[in-house]
Design a protein around this motif. Structure first.
Motif, PDB file in Angstrom:
ATOM      1  N   PHE A  62      45.339  -3.023  42.064  1.00  0.00           N
ATOM      2  CA  PHE A  62      46.518  -2.868  41.206  1.00  0.00           C
ATOM      3  C   PHE A  62      46.494  -3.876  40.053  1.00  0.00           C
ATOM      4  CE2 PHE A  62      48.607   0.028  44.053  1.00  0.00           C
ATOM      5  CZ  PHE A  62      48.134  -0.327  45.311  1.00  0.00           C
ATOM      6  N   THR A  63      46.711  -3.380  38.854  1.00  0.00           N
ATOM      7  CA  THR A  63      46.812  -4.230  37.667  1.00  0.00           C
ATOM      8  C   THR A  63      48.029  -3.794  36.864  1.00  0.00           C
ATOM      9  OG1 THR A  63      44.402  -4.450  37.555  1.00  0.00           O
ATOM     10  CG2 THR A  63      45.651  -5.050  35.596  1.00  0.00           C
ATOM     11  N   VAL A  64      48.826  -4.761  36.456  1.00  0.00           N
ATOM     12  CA  VAL A  64      49.964  -4.456  35.600  1.00  0.00           C
ATOM     13  C   VAL A  64      49.708  -5.063  34.231  1.00  0.00           C
ATOM     14  CG1 VAL A  64      51.260  -6.433  36.525  1.00  0.00           C
ATOM     15  CG2 VAL A  64      52.463  -4.615  35.305  1.00  0.00           C
ATOM     16  N   PHE A  65      49.962  -4.258  33.206  1.00  0.00           N
ATOM     17  CA  PHE A  65      49.812  -4.685  31.820  1.00  0.00           C
ATOM     18  C   PHE A  65      51.180  -4.701  31.145  1.00  0.00           C
ATOM     19  CE2 PHE A  65      45.234  -4.591  31.496  1.00  0.00           C
ATOM     20  CZ  PHE A  65      44.841  -3.680  32.470  1.00  0.00           C
ATOM     21  N   LEU A  66      51.431  -5.732  30.353  1.00  0.00           N
ATOM     22  CA  LEU A  66      52.706  -5.842  29.652  1.00  0.00           C
ATOM     23  C   LEU A  66      52.466  -5.968  28.151  1.00  0.00           C
ATOM     24  CD1 LEU A  66      55.791  -6.244  29.589  1.00  0.00           C
ATOM     25  CD2 LEU A  66      55.377  -8.693  29.941  1.00  0.00           C
ATOM     26  N   ASN A  67      53.117  -5.107  27.390  1.00  0.00           N
ATOM     27  CA  ASN A  67      53.076  -5.169  25.925  1.00  0.00           C
ATOM     28  C   ASN A  67      54.498  -5.463  25.450  1.00  0.00           C
ATOM     29  OD1 ASN A  67      53.155  -4.599  23.156  1.00  0.00           O
ATOM     30  ND2 ASN A  67      51.561  -3.047  23.313  1.00  0.00           N
ATOM     31  N   LYS A  68      54.765  -6.728  25.197  1.00  0.00           N
ATOM     32  CA  LYS A  68      56.138  -7.138  24.873  1.00  0.00           C
ATOM     33  C   LYS A  68      56.613  -6.552  23.554  1.00  0.00           C
ATOM     34  CE  LYS A  68      55.256 -11.552  25.451  1.00  0.00           C
ATOM     35  NZ  LYS A  68      53.984 -11.501  26.211  1.00  0.00           N
ATOM     36  N   SER A  69      55.736  -6.481  22.582  1.00  0.00           N
ATOM     37  CA  SER A  69      56.161  -5.982  21.275  1.00  0.00           C
ATOM     38  C   SER A  69      56.573  -4.519  21.366  1.00  0.00           C
ATOM     39  CB  SER A  69      55.048  -6.163  20.241  1.00  0.00           C
ATOM     40  OG  SER A  69      53.893  -5.443  20.635  1.00  0.00           O
ATOM     41  N   ALA A  70      55.906  -3.777  22.250  1.00  0.00           N
ATOM     42  CA  ALA A  70      56.242  -2.362  22.423  1.00  0.00           C
ATOM     43  C   ALA A  70      57.264  -2.153  23.529  1.00  0.00           C
ATOM     44  CB  ALA A  70      54.984  -1.561  22.739  1.00  0.00           C
ATOM     45  N   LYS A  71      57.629  -3.209  24.220  1.00  0.00           N
ATOM     46  CA  LYS A  71      58.523  -3.113  25.374  1.00  0.00           C
ATOM     47  C   LYS A  71      57.994  -2.053  26.352  1.00  0.00           C
ATOM     48  CE  LYS A  71      62.845  -4.768  23.305  1.00  0.00           C
ATOM     49  NZ  LYS A  71      62.437  -4.922  21.905  1.00  0.00           N
ATOM     50  N   HIS A  72      56.769  -2.234  26.715  1.00  0.00           N
ATOM     51  CA  HIS A  72      56.087  -1.251  27.551  1.00  0.00           C
ATOM     52  C   HIS A  72      55.237  -1.963  28.596  1.00  0.00           C
ATOM     53  CE1 HIS A  72      53.947   2.486  28.507  1.00  0.00           C
ATOM     54  NE2 HIS A  72      52.859   1.741  28.548  1.00  0.00           N
ATOM     55  N   LEU A  73      55.275  -1.432  29.817  1.00  0.00           N
ATOM     56  CA  LEU A  73      54.348  -1.935  30.818  1.00  0.00           C
ATOM     57  C   LEU A  73      53.738  -0.757  31.568  1.00  0.00           C
ATOM     58  CD1 LEU A  73      56.146  -3.426  33.920  1.00  0.00           C
ATOM     59  CD2 LEU A  73      57.456  -2.595  32.005  1.00  0.00           C
ATOM     60  N   SER A  74      52.607  -1.021  32.163  1.00  0.00           N
ATOM     61  CA  SER A  74      51.928   0.038  32.893  1.00  0.00           C
ATOM     62  C   SER A  74      51.301  -0.538  34.156  1.00  0.00           C
ATOM     63  CB  SER A  74      50.868   0.723  32.022  1.00  0.00           C
ATOM     64  OG  SER A  74      49.891  -0.205  31.602  1.00  0.00           O
ATOM     65  N   LEU A  75      51.183   0.332  35.140  1.00  0.00           N
ATOM     66  CA  LEU A  75      50.526  -0.014  36.404  1.00  0.00           C
ATOM     67  C   LEU A  75      49.263   0.826  36.513  1.00  0.00           C
ATOM     68  CD1 LEU A  75      50.557  -1.381  39.250  1.00  0.00           C
ATOM     69  CD2 LEU A  75      51.774   0.660  40.055  1.00  0.00           C
ATOM     70  N   HIS A  76      48.142   0.154  36.712  1.00  0.00           N
ATOM     71  CA  HIS A  76      46.876   0.846  36.893  1.00  0.00           C
ATOM     72  C   HIS A  76      46.440   0.693  38.347  1.00  0.00           C
ATOM     73  CE1 HIS A  76      45.525   0.926  32.422  1.00  0.00           C
ATOM     74  NE2 HIS A  76      46.844   0.872  32.508  1.00  0.00           N
ATOM     75  N   ILE A  77      46.054   1.801  38.946  1.00  0.00           N
ATOM     76  CA  ILE A  77      45.534   1.784  40.315  1.00  0.00           C
ATOM     77  C   ILE A  77      44.127   2.353  40.257  1.00  0.00           C
ATOM     78  CG2 ILE A  77      45.894   2.515  42.693  1.00  0.00           C
ATOM     79  CD1 ILE A  77      48.810   3.145  41.945  1.00  0.00           C
ATOM     80  N   VAL A  78      43.165   1.508  40.649  1.00  0.00           N
ATOM     81  CA  VAL A  78      41.792   2.005  40.585  1.00  0.00           C
ATOM     82  C   VAL A  78      40.954   1.376  41.693  1.00  0.00           C
ATOM     83  CG1 VAL A  78      41.270   0.268  38.820  1.00  0.00           C
ATOM     84  CG2 VAL A  78      39.740   2.192  39.100  1.00  0.00           C
ATOM     85  N   PRO A  79      40.213   2.136  42.478  1.00  0.00           N
ATOM     86  CA  PRO A  79      40.243   3.590  42.504  1.00  0.00           C
ATOM     87  C   PRO A  79      41.464   4.093  43.281  1.00  0.00           C
ATOM     88  CG  PRO A  79      38.755   2.789  44.182  1.00  0.00           C
ATOM     89  CD  PRO A  79      39.268   1.574  43.461  1.00  0.00           C
ATOM     90  N   SER A  80      41.970   5.240  42.922  1.00  0.00           N
ATOM     91  CA  SER A  80      43.125   5.822  43.611  1.00  0.00           C
ATOM     92  C   SER A  80      42.708   6.356  44.977  1.00  0.00           C
ATOM     93  CB  SER A  80      43.723   6.962  42.775  1.00  0.00           C
ATOM     94  OG  SER A  80      44.139   6.489  41.510  1.00  0.00           O
ATOM     95  N   GLN A  81      43.599   6.153  45.948  1.00  0.00           N
ATOM     96  CA  GLN A  81      43.339   6.592  47.322  1.00  0.00           C
ATOM     97  C   GLN A  81      44.475   7.501  47.793  1.00  0.00           C
ATOM     98  OE1 GLN A  81      42.997   2.939  49.531  1.00  0.00           O
ATOM     99  NE2 GLN A  81      41.080   2.352  48.528  1.00  0.00           N
ATOM    100  N   PRO A  82      44.209   8.372  48.756  1.00  0.00           N
ATOM    101  CA  PRO A  82      45.268   9.275  49.236  1.00  0.00           C
ATOM    102  C   PRO A  82      46.523   8.541  49.689  1.00  0.00           C
ATOM    103  CG  PRO A  82      43.147  10.015  50.038  1.00  0.00           C
ATOM    104  CD  PRO A  82      42.904   8.687  49.354  1.00  0.00           C
ATOM    105  N   GLY A  83      46.357   7.354  50.285  1.00  0.00           N
ATOM    106  CA  GLY A  83      47.507   6.579  50.738  1.00  0.00           C
ATOM    107  C   GLY A  83      48.368   6.041  49.612  1.00  0.00           C
ATOM    108  N   ASP A  84      47.879   6.163  48.381  1.00  0.00           N
ATOM    109  CA  ASP A  84      48.663   5.720  47.229  1.00  0.00           C
ATOM    110  C   ASP A  84      49.728   6.748  46.844  1.00  0.00           C
ATOM    111  OD1 ASP A  84      45.665   4.382  45.680  1.00  0.00           O
ATOM    112  OD2 ASP A  84      47.121   3.395  46.995  1.00  0.00           O
TER     113      ASP A  84
END
Lengths: 113, 115
Positions: A62-84
């Protein structure tokens, strides 16, 4: 007034690929952001957080990215698993004032085998 | 570690009947406490927020009310339930960002069906 928005109600991803969940916020007083995972009929469980002094925080798959100027964040899951497969909620809080935790609407992630 | 006990897990109530959902906190003192509702097909909606005993902030107008008679007890009530009150109710707590512990901890939830 939805201060934290997750505009994608659902997302389907193939097992092994990257899942990217997005979140936007409007309140510039928010300076702490969290992601929660929720299974049906259970309370959410904490996944990962990020402070506004950082632009990236990583924990295993899991990685979270924050872009303050855009007021945007995202969560990346890699590799994705069925339990996700679950509903993912983005949440935000401010370090000043009431500090209350505000959630987005959630995104239902389905990982296909 | 902090734990929230919330009960009952499921509840079926007739329209017009009263409601009382209770949650208690273990493992910490002076937490912020929250009541959230997740209606079918919707996200987590913050209903009430409390920073201490007797201190309640209401986030949305509705026929529900909340009380915090003790530091670790948070109660959600209604005098007369409506059909639209059906949903999944979650009690949550946190210590606030300034404490350095930013994670919220949740109860297991109560599924309320108003019939």
């Amino acid at each position: 007034d939805q201060q934290v928005k997750q505009n994608s109600p659902s997302l389907s991803v193939q097992e092994g690929r990257i899942s990217i969940l997005n979140c936007d916020y409007t309140n510039s007083m928010f300076d702490y952001f969290l992601w929660y995972k929720k299974y049906p009929a259970e309370g959410p469980t904490f996944l990962i957080s990020i402070s506004s002094i950082k632009d990236k925080n990583e924990d295993g798959r899991f990685t979270v990215f924050l872009n303050k100027s855009a007021k945007h964040l995202s969560l990346h899951i890699v590799p994705s698993q069925p339990g996700d497969s679950a509903v993912y909620f983005c949440a935000a809080s401010g370090s000043q004032g009431a500090q209350k935790l505000v959630f987005g609407q959630g995104t239902r992630l389905t990982i296909n085998p | 570690s902090q734990t929230i006990h919330q009960w009952p897990a499921t509840l079926v109530q007739p329209v017009g009947s009263p409601l009382s959902l209770e949650c208690t906190v273990e493992g910490t003192s002076n937490p912020n406490l929250y009541w959230y509702r997740q209606a079918a097909g919707r996200g987590l909606q913050l209903l009430f927020y409390s920073v201490g005993i007797g201190q309640i902030s209401s986030e949305v107008p509705q026929n529900l009310s909340a009380s915090r008679p003790q530091d670790r007890q948070f109660i959600l009530s209604s005098k007369k339930l409506l059909l639209s009150d059906s949903g999944f109710y979650l009690c949550a707590g946190d210590k606030g960002v300034s404490s350095g512990n930013t994670e919220a901890f949740f109860g297991q939830g109560t599924r309320l069906t108003v019939v």
